[in-house]
Write a protein that holds these residues in place. Structure first.
Motif, PDB file in Angstrom:
ATOM      1  N   PHE A 189      20.162 -74.914  16.505  1.00 15.31           N
ATOM      2  CA  PHE A 189      19.260 -73.475  16.088  1.00 15.31           C
ATOM      3  C   PHE A 189      19.843 -73.310  14.635  1.00 15.31           C
ATOM      4  CE2 PHE A 189      18.200 -73.719  20.050  1.00 15.31           C
ATOM      5  CZ  PHE A 189      16.571 -73.129  20.519  1.00 15.31           C
ATOM      6  N   GLY A 190      20.675 -73.795  14.444  1.00 18.06           N
ATOM      7  CA  GLY A 190      21.528 -73.487  12.804  1.00 18.06           C
ATOM      8  C   GLY A 190      21.448 -74.635  11.825  1.00 18.06           C
ATOM      9  N   CYS A 191      21.592 -75.595  12.299  1.00 12.90           N
ATOM     10  CA  CYS A 191      21.132 -76.586  11.401  1.00 12.90           C
ATOM     11  C   CYS A 191      20.701 -78.440  12.213  1.00 12.90           C
ATOM     12  CB  CYS A 191      21.839 -77.561  10.321  1.00 12.90           C
ATOM     13  SG  CYS A 191      21.708 -78.532   9.130  1.00 12.90           S
ATOM     14  N   ASN A 192      20.197 -79.067  12.474  1.00  9.49           N
ATOM     15  CA  ASN A 192      19.735 -79.648  12.719  1.00  9.49           C
ATOM     16  C   ASN A 192      20.829 -81.373  12.482  1.00  9.49           C
ATOM     17  OD1 ASN A 192      16.680 -79.371  13.222  1.00  9.49           O
ATOM     18  ND2 ASN A 192      17.365 -79.505  14.754  1.00  9.49           N
ATOM     19  N   ALA A 193      20.837 -81.319  12.074  1.00  7.89           N
ATOM     20  CA  ALA A 193      22.179 -82.230  10.818  1.00  7.89           C
ATOM     21  C   ALA A 193      23.431 -81.664  11.757  1.00  7.89           C
ATOM     22  CB  ALA A 193      21.903 -82.251   9.610  1.00  7.89           C
ATOM     23  N   ALA A 194      23.846 -80.459  12.273  1.00  6.84           N
ATOM     24  CA  ALA A 194      25.365 -80.468  11.959  1.00  6.84           C
ATOM     25  C   ALA A 194      25.534 -80.392  13.563  1.00  6.84           C
ATOM     26  CB  ALA A 194      25.325 -78.399  11.907  1.00  6.84           C
ATOM     27  N   ARG A 223      13.279 -73.274  10.076  1.00  2.42           N
ATOM     28  CA  ARG A 223      11.573 -73.146  10.146  1.00  2.42           C
ATOM     29  C   ARG A 223      11.419 -72.419  10.676  1.00  2.42           C
ATOM     30  NH1 ARG A 223      11.690 -78.606  14.349  1.00  2.42           N
ATOM     31  NH2 ARG A 223      14.131 -78.871  14.466  1.00  2.42           N
ATOM     32  N   TRP A 224      12.499 -71.403  10.852  1.00  3.06           N
ATOM     33  CA  TRP A 224      12.611 -69.898  11.013  1.00  3.06           C
ATOM     34  C   TRP A 224      11.484 -69.434  10.425  1.00  3.06           C
ATOM     35  CZ3 TRP A 224      13.647 -68.662  16.099  1.00  3.06           C
ATOM     36  CH2 TRP A 224      14.554 -69.442  17.223  1.00  3.06           C
ATOM     37  N   PRO A 225      11.624 -69.475   8.991  1.00  4.10           N
ATOM     38  CA  PRO A 225      11.146 -68.541   7.902  1.00  4.10           C
ATOM     39  C   PRO A 225       9.154 -68.645   8.334  1.00  4.10           C
ATOM     40  CG  PRO A 225      12.460 -69.184   7.060  1.00  4.10           C
ATOM     41  CD  PRO A 225      12.630 -69.751   8.028  1.00  4.10           C
ATOM     42  N   THR A 226       9.199 -69.923   8.690  1.00  4.37           N
ATOM     43  CA  THR A 226       7.701 -70.740   9.013  1.00  4.37           C
ATOM     44  C   THR A 226       7.344 -69.864   9.860  1.00  4.37           C
ATOM     45  OG1 THR A 226       8.155 -72.695   7.606  1.00  4.37           O
ATOM     46  CG2 THR A 226       6.255 -72.816   9.343  1.00  4.37           C
ATOM     47  N   GLN A 227       7.960 -69.817  10.696  1.00  5.91           N
ATOM     48  CA  GLN A 227       7.266 -69.527  12.593  1.00  5.91           C
ATOM     49  C   GLN A 227       7.147 -67.876  12.254  1.00  5.91           C
ATOM     50  OE1 GLN A 227       6.773 -71.525  14.905  1.00  5.91           O
ATOM     51  NE2 GLN A 227       7.423 -73.124  14.766  1.00  5.91           N
ATOM     52  N   ILE A 366       9.784 -83.631   2.647  1.00 10.78           N
ATOM     53  CA  ILE A 366      10.656 -84.487   4.083  1.00 10.78           C
ATOM     54  C   ILE A 366      12.183 -83.900   3.648  1.00 10.78           C
ATOM     55  CG2 ILE A 366      11.325 -86.674   4.523  1.00 10.78           C
ATOM     56  CD1 ILE A 366       8.638 -87.595   4.569  1.00 10.78           C
ATOM     57  N   PRO A 367      11.985 -83.715   2.092  1.00  8.40           N
ATOM     58  CA  PRO A 367      13.617 -83.907   2.269  1.00  8.40           C
ATOM     59  C   PRO A 367      14.161 -82.490   2.254  1.00  8.40           C
ATOM     60  CG  PRO A 367      12.510 -84.345  -0.089  1.00  8.40           C
ATOM     61  CD  PRO A 367      11.662 -84.283   0.886  1.00  8.40           C
ATOM     62  N   ALA A 368      13.335 -81.227   2.860  1.00  6.77           N
ATOM     63  CA  ALA A 368      13.809 -80.313   3.245  1.00  6.77           C
ATOM     64  C   ALA A 368      12.797 -79.265   4.428  1.00  6.77           C
ATOM     65  CB  ALA A 368      14.445 -79.467   2.177  1.00  6.77           C
ATOM     66  N   ASN A 369      13.102 -78.764   5.174  1.00  3.45           N
ATOM     67  CA  ASN A 369      11.860 -77.612   5.719  1.00  3.45           C
ATOM     68  C   ASN A 369      11.909 -76.875   5.475  1.00  3.45           C
ATOM     69  OD1 ASN A 369      11.261 -79.707   8.573  1.00  3.45           O
ATOM     70  ND2 ASN A 369      13.296 -79.459   8.883  1.00  3.45           N
ATOM     71  N   GLU A 370      12.892 -76.715   4.519  1.00  3.62           N
ATOM     72  CA  GLU A 370      12.365 -74.955   3.575  1.00  3.62           C
ATOM     73  C   GLU A 370      11.610 -75.058   2.742  1.00  3.62           C
ATOM     74  OE1 GLU A 370      17.067 -75.752   4.962  1.00  3.62           O
ATOM     75  OE2 GLU A 370      14.946 -77.040   3.771  1.00  3.62           O
ATOM     76  N   ILE A 371      11.004 -75.550   2.522  1.00  3.75           N
ATOM     77  CA  ILE A 371      10.207 -75.936   1.068  1.00  3.75           C
ATOM     78  C   ILE A 371       8.722 -76.134   1.778  1.00  3.75           C
ATOM     79  CG2 ILE A 371      11.288 -76.822  -0.505  1.00  3.75           C
ATOM     80  CD1 ILE A 371      10.407 -79.370  -0.372  1.00  3.75           C
ATOM     81  N   SER A 425       5.266 -77.126  13.492  1.00  2.00           N
ATOM     82  CA  SER A 425       6.465 -77.294  12.528  1.00  2.00           C
ATOM     83  C   SER A 425       8.132 -77.497  14.006  1.00  2.00           C
ATOM     84  CB  SER A 425       6.339 -75.783  12.693  1.00  2.00           C
ATOM     85  OG  SER A 425       7.772 -75.212  11.881  1.00  2.00           O
ATOM     86  N   LEU A 426       7.461 -77.092  14.951  1.00  2.00           N
ATOM     87  CA  LEU A 426       8.573 -77.989  16.196  1.00  2.00           C
ATOM     88  C   LEU A 426       8.156 -79.293  16.446  1.00  2.00           C
ATOM     89  CD1 LEU A 426      10.430 -76.694  18.713  1.00  2.00           C
ATOM     90  CD2 LEU A 426       8.140 -76.387  19.848  1.00  2.00           C
ATOM     91  N   LEU A 427       7.401 -79.342  16.043  1.00  2.00           N
ATOM     92  CA  LEU A 427       7.426 -81.305  16.257  1.00  2.00           C
ATOM     93  C   LEU A 427       6.927 -81.483  15.749  1.00  2.00           C
ATOM     94  CD1 LEU A 427       5.394 -81.000  20.182  1.00  2.00           C
ATOM     95  CD2 LEU A 427       7.865 -80.814  19.690  1.00  2.00           C
ATOM     96  N   HIS A 428       8.016 -82.177  14.648  1.00  2.00           N
ATOM     97  CA  HIS A 428       7.807 -83.355  13.915  1.00  2.00           C
ATOM     98  C   HIS A 428       8.862 -84.428  12.652  1.00  2.00           C
ATOM     99  CE1 HIS A 428       9.236 -79.671  11.324  1.00  2.00           C
ATOM    100  NE2 HIS A 428       9.953 -80.785  10.237  1.00  2.00           N
ATOM    101  N   ASN A 429       9.027 -84.623  11.486  1.00  2.00           N
ATOM    102  CA  ASN A 429       9.912 -85.622  12.064  1.00  2.00           C
ATOM    103  C   ASN A 429      11.472 -84.659  11.721  1.00  2.00           C
ATOM    104  OD1 ASN A 429       8.195 -85.557  10.075  1.00  2.00           O
ATOM    105  ND2 ASN A 429      10.191 -85.519   8.947  1.00  2.00           N
TER     106      ASN A 429
END
Length: 474
Positions: A189-194, A223-227, A366-371, A425-429
């Motif tokens: 929930f903080g970072c998927n890579a972590a 993805r939180w800001p998008t949601q 793809i580089p980052a969900n934030e953008i 936004s929840l279900l993507h790569n």
């Protein structure tokens, strides 16, 4: 001489007898002490008819937050409170940053570019592309992250997150996964890579692989800001204004809970198909409750999480903004690359309740969900201009929520589009960082591909089903 030898033998025999007696008594004393200590521990821990164990505050709290009746409602309530505070608190600073960065700084930079006689292409790439994308990321992402991360860290510092793992352990075991996956999911929930790296705490290779593949179903910080934004614009708009924030918060909680549900579902599916096996047990030691160190937590969460994540977002947003401007202004047979791609994606995207702008945005992002959101807005403005005959470099937008809503509605977005974007936004790569981390942790192209492609397929299926049900009943 014989008498002396007999006396010596007698002394030795007496010493041996004394040693044995002392050793036996010492053994008996030690054994008795062990049983006394054990009886005391049991007496403090177990109720009896004539004696109740001593009251302890942490034990009383655990009886509530880990109970079968109240455990899950409390989890949802705390998540709802955190998200509600985030949504309410982020609106005003987001507007202030938007006004500063876009309404004031952007025209100033355009004026500087004109005074320095920048070529159109250079001004477009640096100011309309790189700067606007970066400004949007800062204005939209910084306020919610600066609120969400400290609140989430306070719960972690208080000692509540291990209780969440305790509550979810039984469900994970029924899904054929390891109970420690609850901890790695929380980290996601903080970072998927972590979260992927955190799966190292799982000893079983099979269960660790399940945890890695399903970690993407945890809504990461990008993805939180998008949601939150989409829920506020589309979900909150269908109810009276006084209830809009509550309904928007509830919808975001619903998406987060849905992600947990997909984690269980896919874990069960993998454990019954590609990764068959029995779930192993683990012992979880619940740490004591600690008074949250509020100021230290706020400082560390802002420095170690908020600014780090924001810096990463800006690092990816800057080149993405340049790419967006380029594909928006390089024409092929009189049509920009971006418009050509949007039109190509539109038939399939509309069939599943999305649009070509969304699919192209997720490819660029793809580089980052934030953008994702700034990319969607820039491409939406471009798409509108291609229809109305406006400027091909149309990337101007105001970062405040009403203006964003106007842009999306002008681009043909509906409530169904907003709902499907939240689901997609929840279900993507996973983002590129997470994909690379998955490969480093598994060392397998096969499982990295599965972890990347599986969520996309599920996203398409879910959006298609929601769209068909929407058309059927609406």
């Amino acid at each position: 001489m014989e008498d002396k030898n007999k006396q010596l033998d007698n002394l030795l025999n007496e010493a041996e007898d004394l040693r044995k007696n002392i050793g036996n008594r010492l053994h008996d004393d030690l054994t008795e002490g062990i049983y006394v200590d054990a009886a005391k521990i049991v007496g403090d821990s177990v109720y009896t008819k004539d004696k109740k164990r001593a009251f302890r505050m942490d034990r009383a709290i655990d009886n509530i937050v880990t109970s079968r009746i109240w455990g899950f409602p409390i989890m949802l309530l705390l998540l709802g409170i955190v998200l509600w505070i985030t949504i309410i608190g982020a609106n005003y600073p987001s507007r202030m940053l938007s006004t500063l960065l876009i309404d004031i700084v952007y025209p100033f930079l355009k004026g500087v570019g004109e005074s320095l006689h920048f070529p159109v292409w250079l001004s477009g790439i640096l100011i309309d592309g790189v700067y606007l994308a970066t400004a949007w990321v800062v204005a939209v992402m910084l306020p919610p992250m600066a609120i969400f991360f400290p609140l989430f860290t306070l719960l972690e510092d208080f000692g509540y997150l291990p209780r969440v793992a305790f509550n979810l352990d039984n469900l994970f075991r029924k899904a054929g996964a390891h109970g420690k996956q609850a901890l790695t999911m929380s980290m996601g929930f903080g970072c998927n890579a972590a979260g992927v790296v955190a799966t190292r705490i799982i000893d079983s290779p099979r269960e660790r692989l399940i945890a890695i593949i399903t970690n993407n179903f945890s809504l990461c910080n990008g993805r939180w800001p998008t949601q939150i934004l989409i829920a506020t614009i589309f979900i909150g708009a269908v109810v009276p204004e006084g209830l809009s924030h509550i309904v928007a918060t509830g919808s975001v909680i619903g998406i987060a809970v849905l992600g947990i549900g997909f984690t269980f579902l896919v874990s069960w599916f993998l454990s019954k198909t590609m990764l068959k096996g029995e779930a192993s047990f683990f012992v979880l030691e619940l740490p004591p409750y600690r008074p949250p160190r509020i100021w230290q937590t706020i400082y560390t969460s802002i420095i170690d999480r908020t600014l780090v994540v924001l810096g990463r977002a800006v690092m990816f947003a800057a080149p993405a903004g340049a790419v967006i401007w380029l594909i928006s202004n390089i024409d092929i047979e009189g049509q920009s690359i971006a418009v050509w791609a949007i039109n190509a994606f539109d038939p399939f995207a509309l069939f599943i309740g999305l649009n070509g702008v969304i699919l192209l945005a997720y490819i660029v992002a793809i580089p980052a969900n934030e953008i994702v959101i700034p990319t969607i807005l820039m491409l939406t403005v471009l798409s509108i201009n291609s229809i109305t005959g406006g400027s091909g470099a149309g990337v101007l937008f105001d970062g405040n929520e009403p203006e964003v809503a106007n842009i999306l509605h002008a681009g043909g977005w509906t409530l169904l589009t907003g709902i499907n974007l939240m689901l997609f936004s929840l279900l993507h790569n996973p983002c590129s960082t997470t994909i690379y981390t998955i490969y480093k942790e598994t060392g397998s192209v096969k499982w990295t591909t599965v972890a990347t492609v599986l969520p996309i397929i599920m996203g398409f299926i879910v959006c298609f089903l929601v769209t068909q049900l929407w058309h059927l009943f609406a």
